[in-house]
Design a protein around this motif. Structure first.
Motif, PDB file in Angstrom:
ATOM      1  N   HIS A  96      43.620  27.561  37.064  1.00  0.00           N
ATOM      2  CA  HIS A  96      43.365  28.532  38.125  1.00  0.00           C
ATOM      3  C   HIS A  96      41.986  28.341  38.745  1.00  0.00           C
ATOM      4  O   HIS A  96      41.806  28.545  39.941  1.00  0.00           O
ATOM      5  N   GLN A  97      41.024  27.950  37.934  1.00  0.00           N
ATOM      6  CA  GLN A  97      39.646  27.902  38.399  1.00  0.00           C
ATOM      7  C   GLN A  97      39.181  26.517  38.832  1.00  0.00           C
ATOM      8  O   GLN A  97      38.167  26.402  39.511  1.00  0.00           O
ATOM      9  N   LEU A  98      39.893  25.478  38.447  1.00  0.00           N
ATOM     10  CA  LEU A  98      39.466  24.121  38.773  1.00  0.00           C
ATOM     11  C   LEU A  98      40.389  23.506  39.809  1.00  0.00           C
ATOM     12  O   LEU A  98      41.557  23.870  39.908  1.00  0.00           O
ATOM     13  N   PRO A  99      39.901  22.527  40.548  1.00  0.00           N
ATOM     14  CA  PRO A  99      40.788  21.789  41.446  1.00  0.00           C
ATOM     15  C   PRO A  99      41.839  21.020  40.630  1.00  0.00           C
ATOM     16  O   PRO A  99      41.583  20.658  39.475  1.00  0.00           O
ATOM     17  N   VAL A 100      42.984  20.771  41.221  1.00  0.00           N
ATOM     18  CA  VAL A 100      44.064  20.058  40.539  1.00  0.00           C
ATOM     19  C   VAL A 100      43.580  18.699  40.036  1.00  0.00           C
ATOM     20  O   VAL A 100      43.961  18.254  38.952  1.00  0.00           O
ATOM     21  N   PRO A 156      31.919  26.196  51.188  1.00  0.00           N
ATOM     22  CA  PRO A 156      31.636  27.638  51.206  1.00  0.00           C
ATOM     23  C   PRO A 156      32.226  28.322  49.977  1.00  0.00           C
ATOM     24  O   PRO A 156      33.261  27.935  49.469  1.00  0.00           O
ATOM     25  N   VAL A 157      31.583  29.369  49.514  1.00  0.00           N
ATOM     26  CA  VAL A 157      31.984  30.077  48.302  1.00  0.00           C
ATOM     27  C   VAL A 157      33.241  30.907  48.527  1.00  0.00           C
ATOM     28  O   VAL A 157      33.916  31.276  47.587  1.00  0.00           O
ATOM     29  N   SER A 158      33.636  31.181  49.747  1.00  0.00           N
ATOM     30  CA  SER A 158      34.752  32.083  50.023  1.00  0.00           C
ATOM     31  C   SER A 158      36.067  31.621  49.420  1.00  0.00           C
ATOM     32  O   SER A 158      36.933  32.427  49.155  1.00  0.00           O
ATOM     33  N   HIS A 159      36.233  30.311  49.168  1.00  0.00           N
ATOM     34  CA  HIS A 159      37.502  29.850  48.614  1.00  0.00           C
ATOM     35  C   HIS A 159      37.601  30.055  47.111  1.00  0.00           C
ATOM     36  O   HIS A 159      38.656  29.934  46.527  1.00  0.00           O
ATOM     37  N   LEU A 160      36.506  30.378  46.461  1.00  0.00           N
ATOM     38  CA  LEU A 160      36.525  30.588  45.022  1.00  0.00           C
ATOM     39  C   LEU A 160      36.926  32.020  44.704  1.00  0.00           C
ATOM     40  O   LEU A 160      36.633  32.938  45.443  1.00  0.00           O
ATOM     41  N   ASP A 161      37.568  32.196  43.574  1.00  0.00           N
ATOM     42  CA  ASP A 161      38.058  33.503  43.157  1.00  0.00           C
ATOM     43  C   ASP A 161      37.178  34.030  42.035  1.00  0.00           C
ATOM     44  O   ASP A 161      37.543  33.957  40.864  1.00  0.00           O
ATOM     45  N   HIS A 162      35.997  34.510  42.375  1.00  0.00           N
ATOM     46  CA  HIS A 162      35.074  34.991  41.352  1.00  0.00           C
ATOM     47  C   HIS A 162      35.412  36.426  40.966  1.00  0.00           C
ATOM     48  O   HIS A 162      35.916  37.199  41.733  1.00  0.00           O
TER      49      HIS A 162
END
Length: 166
Positions: A96-100, A156-162
């Protein structure tokens, strides 16, 4: 068989990561539990066939075939709960948190764990060529993670699900 296994694990890594990213309501804990329940059901269906269709050999250090069934059950519980469910939970969090491209590489740790089990069971150290191979694989994964982190730092940070527990 090795190529088929490689294709299946590659498909699973990509499909699992894609599923988790397109279904943010599905936590990695819930998804791991669902996978574990289905795996348990399949194991329960297959176990009687395995136990009836084989002549159970005694476990190491024991004299009775019934003892090997106890070892099978104990080993299955440890592998099923700790290794499989716990490993799937961690795998899903990583997916979920890392790129494929990075989460797919993490499957090599299953192979390294398998090798470790063999070395422990045989009470021996791996030969130098296997140590070098394991080191090369781990270094490759670390390079992939490092490059991914550099790429993420540039985006940009917006694509991350923090902030969400997955």
């Amino acid at each position: 068989c090795a190529l088929l296994a490689l294709l299946m694990w590659t498909w699973y890594g990509v499909a699992n990561a894609a599923f988790l990213k397109t279904h943010p309501e599905m936590t990695s804990g819930r998804w791991s539990t669902l996978i574990g329940v289905v795996t348990l059901a399949m194991a329960l269906l297959a176990s009687p066939l395995l136990l009836l269709g084989s002549s159970a050999a005694p476990a190491p250090g024991t004299g009775a075939a019934g003892d090997s069934v106890a070892w099978l059950i104990a080993g299955s519980l440890v592998l099923g709960i700790l290794v499989s469910w716990g490993g799937t939970l961690l795998w899903n969090r990583a997916s979920h948190q890392l790129p494929v491209s990075v989460s797919g590489q993490l499957i090599v740790f299953e192979t390294i764990s398998g090798l470790s089990y063999v070395f422990l069971a045989e009470r021996r150290l791996p030969p130098l060529v296997e140590i070098v191979g394991i080191a090369v694989v781990i270094i490759g994964v670390l390079i992939g993670i490092r490059r991914s982190m550099r790429q993420a730092a540039r985006e940009p940070v917006s694509h991350l699900d923090h902030g969400k527990d997955r």
